[in-house]
Design an enzyme around this catalytic site. Sequence first.
Site, PDB file in Angstrom:
ATOM      1  N   TYR A 187     -28.423  13.422  25.001  1.00 24.23           N
ATOM      2  CA  TYR A 187     -27.040  13.480  24.497  1.00 24.23           C
ATOM      3  C   TYR A 187     -26.551  12.283  23.990  1.00 24.23           C
ATOM      4  O   TYR A 187     -25.796  12.624  22.951  1.00 24.23           O
ATOM      5  CB  TYR A 187     -26.423  13.684  26.015  1.00 24.23           C
ATOM      6  CG  TYR A 187     -24.937  14.053  25.955  1.00 24.23           C
ATOM      7  CD1 TYR A 187     -24.621  15.275  25.819  1.00 24.23           C
ATOM      8  CD2 TYR A 187     -23.825  12.869  26.259  1.00 24.23           C
ATOM      9  CE1 TYR A 187     -23.068  15.475  25.454  1.00 24.23           C
ATOM     10  CE2 TYR A 187     -22.679  13.415  26.414  1.00 24.23           C
ATOM     11  CZ  TYR A 187     -22.177  14.623  26.036  1.00 24.23           C
ATOM     12  OH  TYR A 187     -20.754  15.087  25.857  1.00 24.23           O
TER      13      TYR A 187
ATOM     14  N   LYS B 146     -25.512  12.714  20.075  1.00 28.69           N
ATOM     15  CA  LYS B 146     -23.983  12.728  19.665  1.00 28.69           C
ATOM     16  C   LYS B 146     -23.566  11.523  18.787  1.00 28.69           C
ATOM     17  O   LYS B 146     -22.761  11.475  17.785  1.00 28.69           O
ATOM     18  CB  LYS B 146     -23.104  12.397  21.014  1.00 28.69           C
ATOM     19  CG  LYS B 146     -22.906  13.550  21.986  1.00 28.69           C
ATOM     20  CD  LYS B 146     -22.094  14.409  21.246  1.00 28.69           C
ATOM     21  CE  LYS B 146     -21.549  15.631  22.123  1.00 28.69           C
ATOM     22  NZ  LYS B 146     -20.686  16.517  21.629  1.00 28.69           N
TER      23      LYS B 146
ATOM     24  N   ASN C 191     -23.388  30.301  22.706  1.00 27.01           N
ATOM     25  CA  ASN C 191     -24.665  30.967  23.238  1.00 27.01           C
ATOM     26  C   ASN C 191     -24.654  31.159  24.882  1.00 27.01           C
ATOM     27  O   ASN C 191     -25.808  31.481  25.289  1.00 27.01           O
ATOM     28  CB  ASN C 191     -26.094  30.244  22.569  1.00 27.01           C
ATOM     29  CG  ASN C 191     -26.134  28.711  23.489  1.00 27.01           C
ATOM     30  OD1 ASN C 191     -25.352  28.414  24.086  1.00 27.01           O
ATOM     31  ND2 ASN C 191     -27.445  28.150  23.228  1.00 27.01           N
TER      32      ASN C 191
ATOM     33  N   PHE D 192     -15.789  24.903  28.941  1.00 29.52           N
ATOM     34  CA  PHE D 192     -14.645  24.507  29.641  1.00 29.52           C
ATOM     35  C   PHE D 192     -13.471  24.077  28.657  1.00 29.52           C
ATOM     36  O   PHE D 192     -12.304  24.647  28.670  1.00 29.52           O
ATOM     37  CB  PHE D 192     -15.028  23.245  30.373  1.00 29.52           C
ATOM     38  CG  PHE D 192     -13.980  22.130  31.022  1.00 29.52           C
ATOM     39  CD1 PHE D 192     -12.847  22.669  31.485  1.00 29.52           C
ATOM     40  CD2 PHE D 192     -14.206  20.893  30.764  1.00 29.52           C
ATOM     41  CE1 PHE D 192     -11.751  21.791  31.775  1.00 29.52           C
ATOM     42  CE2 PHE D 192     -13.173  20.006  31.056  1.00 29.52           C
ATOM     43  CZ  PHE D 192     -11.755  20.402  31.584  1.00 29.52           C
TER      44      PHE D 192
HETATM   45  P1  NAD Z   1     -19.227  22.763  28.375  1.00 37.76           P
HETATM   46  O1  NAD Z   1     -20.641  22.622  28.871  1.00 37.76           O
HETATM   47  O2  NAD Z   1     -18.398  23.563  29.472  1.00 37.76           O
HETATM   48  O3  NAD Z   1     -18.956  23.631  27.148  1.00 37.76           O
HETATM   49  C1  NAD Z   1     -20.075  23.655  26.096  1.00 37.76           C
HETATM   50  C2  NAD Z   1     -20.026  24.864  25.332  1.00 37.76           C
HETATM   51  O4  NAD Z   1     -21.172  24.896  24.048  1.00 37.76           O
HETATM   52  C3  NAD Z   1     -20.559  26.107  26.264  1.00 37.76           C
HETATM   53  O5  NAD Z   1     -19.834  27.073  26.454  1.00 37.76           O
HETATM   54  C4  NAD Z   1     -22.144  26.156  25.960  1.00 37.76           C
HETATM   55  O6  NAD Z   1     -22.589  27.424  26.150  1.00 37.76           O
HETATM   56  C5  NAD Z   1     -22.084  25.926  24.410  1.00 37.76           C
HETATM   57  N1  NAD Z   1     -23.276  25.468  23.875  1.00 37.76           N
HETATM   58  C6  NAD Z   1     -24.146  24.881  24.286  1.00 37.76           C
HETATM   59  N2  NAD Z   1     -25.470  24.561  23.561  1.00 37.76           N
HETATM   60  C7  NAD Z   1     -24.978  25.703  22.290  1.00 37.76           C
HETATM   61  C8  NAD Z   1     -25.694  25.986  21.144  1.00 37.76           C
HETATM   62  N3  NAD Z   1     -26.824  25.814  20.927  1.00 37.76           N
HETATM   63  N4  NAD Z   1     -25.121  27.169  20.413  1.00 37.76           N
HETATM   64  C9  NAD Z   1     -23.943  27.590  20.913  1.00 37.76           C
HETATM   65  N5  NAD Z   1     -23.109  27.348  21.999  1.00 37.76           N
HETATM   66  C10 NAD Z   1     -23.667  26.131  22.933  1.00 37.76           C
HETATM   67  O7  NAD Z   1     -18.602  21.428  28.134  1.00 37.76           O
HETATM   68  P2  NAD Z   1     -16.955  20.910  27.807  1.00 37.76           P
HETATM   69  O8  NAD Z   1     -16.802  19.959  28.881  1.00 37.76           O
HETATM   70  O9  NAD Z   1     -16.100  21.968  27.417  1.00 37.76           O
HETATM   71  O10 NAD Z   1     -17.635  20.003  26.430  1.00 37.76           O
HETATM   72  C11 NAD Z   1     -16.984  20.639  25.145  1.00 37.76           C
HETATM   73  C12 NAD Z   1     -17.489  19.172  24.168  1.00 37.76           C
HETATM   74  O11 NAD Z   1     -16.644  18.492  24.155  1.00 37.76           O
HETATM   75  C13 NAD Z   1     -18.991  19.004  24.160  1.00 37.76           C
HETATM   76  O12 NAD Z   1     -19.345  18.979  22.839  1.00 37.76           O
HETATM   77  C14 NAD Z   1     -18.965  17.785  24.926  1.00 37.76           C
HETATM   78  O13 NAD Z   1     -20.050  16.971  24.456  1.00 37.76           O
HETATM   79  C15 NAD Z   1     -17.476  17.131  24.678  1.00 37.76           C
HETATM   80  N6  NAD Z   1     -17.237  16.162  25.418  1.00 37.76           N
HETATM   81  C16 NAD Z   1     -16.864  16.678  26.792  1.00 37.76           C
HETATM   82  C17 NAD Z   1     -16.472  15.761  28.048  1.00 37.76           C
HETATM   83  C18 NAD Z   1     -15.929  16.312  29.395  1.00 37.76           C
HETATM   84  O14 NAD Z   1     -15.575  15.167  29.874  1.00 37.76           O
HETATM   85  N7  NAD Z   1     -15.644  17.530  29.341  1.00 37.76           N
HETATM   86  C19 NAD Z   1     -16.459  14.306  27.608  1.00 37.76           C
HETATM   87  C20 NAD Z   1     -17.032  13.839  26.263  1.00 37.76           C
HETATM   88  C21 NAD Z   1     -17.255  14.952  25.493  1.00 37.76           C
END
Ligand code: NAD
Length: 327
Positions: free
Chosen positions: A145, A149, A34, A13
């Site tokens: 998680y 983190k 991945n 996302f």
């Molecule tokens: P998301 O799940 O849409 O995106 C995460 C991406 O990481 C996915 O495309 C997934 O396929 C990829 N991924 C997961 N494990 C992997 C691996 N081992 N190797 C390669 N790729 C891998 O989530 P998001 O909301 O886009 O979050 C992105 C980052 O922002 C994350 O690290 C998340 O912890 C952080 N974050 C997001 C939010 C939120 O509200 N959206 C809040 C706090 C932190």
Amino acid sequence: MTKKILITGGAGFIGSHLARRLLADGLEVTVMDNLFTGTKANIYDMLENPRFTFMLHDVTQPFWGQFDEIYNLACPASPIHYQRNPVETTKTSFLGMMNVLELALKTKARVFHTSTSEIYGDPVVHPQPESYWGNVNTIGTRSCYDEGKRAAETLCADYMREYNVDVRMIRIFNTYGPNMHPKDGRVISNFVMQALKNQDITLYGDGSQTRSFQFVDDLIAAMCTFMNMELQTVNTFFESKGMEIPVLNVGNPDEYTIKELATETLRQIPSCSGNLVYMPLPKDDPKRRKPDITLARELLGWEPKVPLQEGLAKTIKYFSGIALKST
Ligand code: NAD
Ligand code: UDP
């Protein structure tokens, strides 16, 4: 020379929005993913761009490449997904971070790490400033998680102190918008998809727990401003605050109960005749969450601009197309 950027987790996302923004800025972007929770649909429009490369790879496995900047986003972010394979989640946070930092050390790349408000756990300080150490269960179902983190932040701090790697960290508070997966499981995608499909709205607990919701465009603006700052400016700012390590909360401080969010969703999707149904509250679900963004305001000259009502409307528009296709 055009700057070369790596985004781990770039098919997710937030990563897909970031990739689009960096391409628009004229940079060369490689997305490594991945596809655990991300999809090619999120990056489909970029695949033909000669400055864009997709690399199917697991961040826990070492990798090589010469990049000027690495944004580390790889990690599932929704509780249902990060709890699906919790050992893998911890591995992704820790080993993924380690691999990114090792590459940065060898190639002198600048690193941007996306940490999370979850490092504060179920906070007893409200709102949460960066100086708060948090209230986290080490052995609960969310710990894979939260602790993953937290350990990633520790690695960043030690690579900065020990090896002088240039790392900038942000703690993201609940962020939403187009490109969220319709089955992501987080509250906004759930409520919007349920309402669009004329289903009941699933409130966990009594709906009195709060979150502060940030529209994705505001997050991307803060990320890029922070990453583009001179190292000296960043160091001087944090030193003046008595902080050794550069870390910023990034979120929208407008706080809503989950019940208020459900009501607003139904107000914006009046065709839904579903009811609010109450389901058990997941274990260790934080009761309140709201960022203190004083530092981000001051350093970045940044302010979240998109109120929930406006961001929700844009998100509903995005999900409307998906709901139509899946019914
Ligand atoms: P998301 O799940 O849409 O995106 C995460 C991406 O990481 C996915 O495309 C997934 O396929 C990829 N991924 C997961 N494990 C992997 C691996 N081992 N190797 C390669 N790729 C891998 O989530 P998001 O909301 O886009 O979050 C992105 C980052 O922002 C994350 O690290 C998340 O912890 C952080 N974050 C997001 C939010 C939120 O509200 N959206 C809040 C706090 C932190
Ligand atoms: N939530 C809910 N119904 C849902 C999904 C989530 O009531 O269908 C609640 C969840 O229990 C939490 C809040 O909404 O209190 C935010 O959940 P989300 O999974 O989006 O993010 P996080 O808990 O990680 O902040």
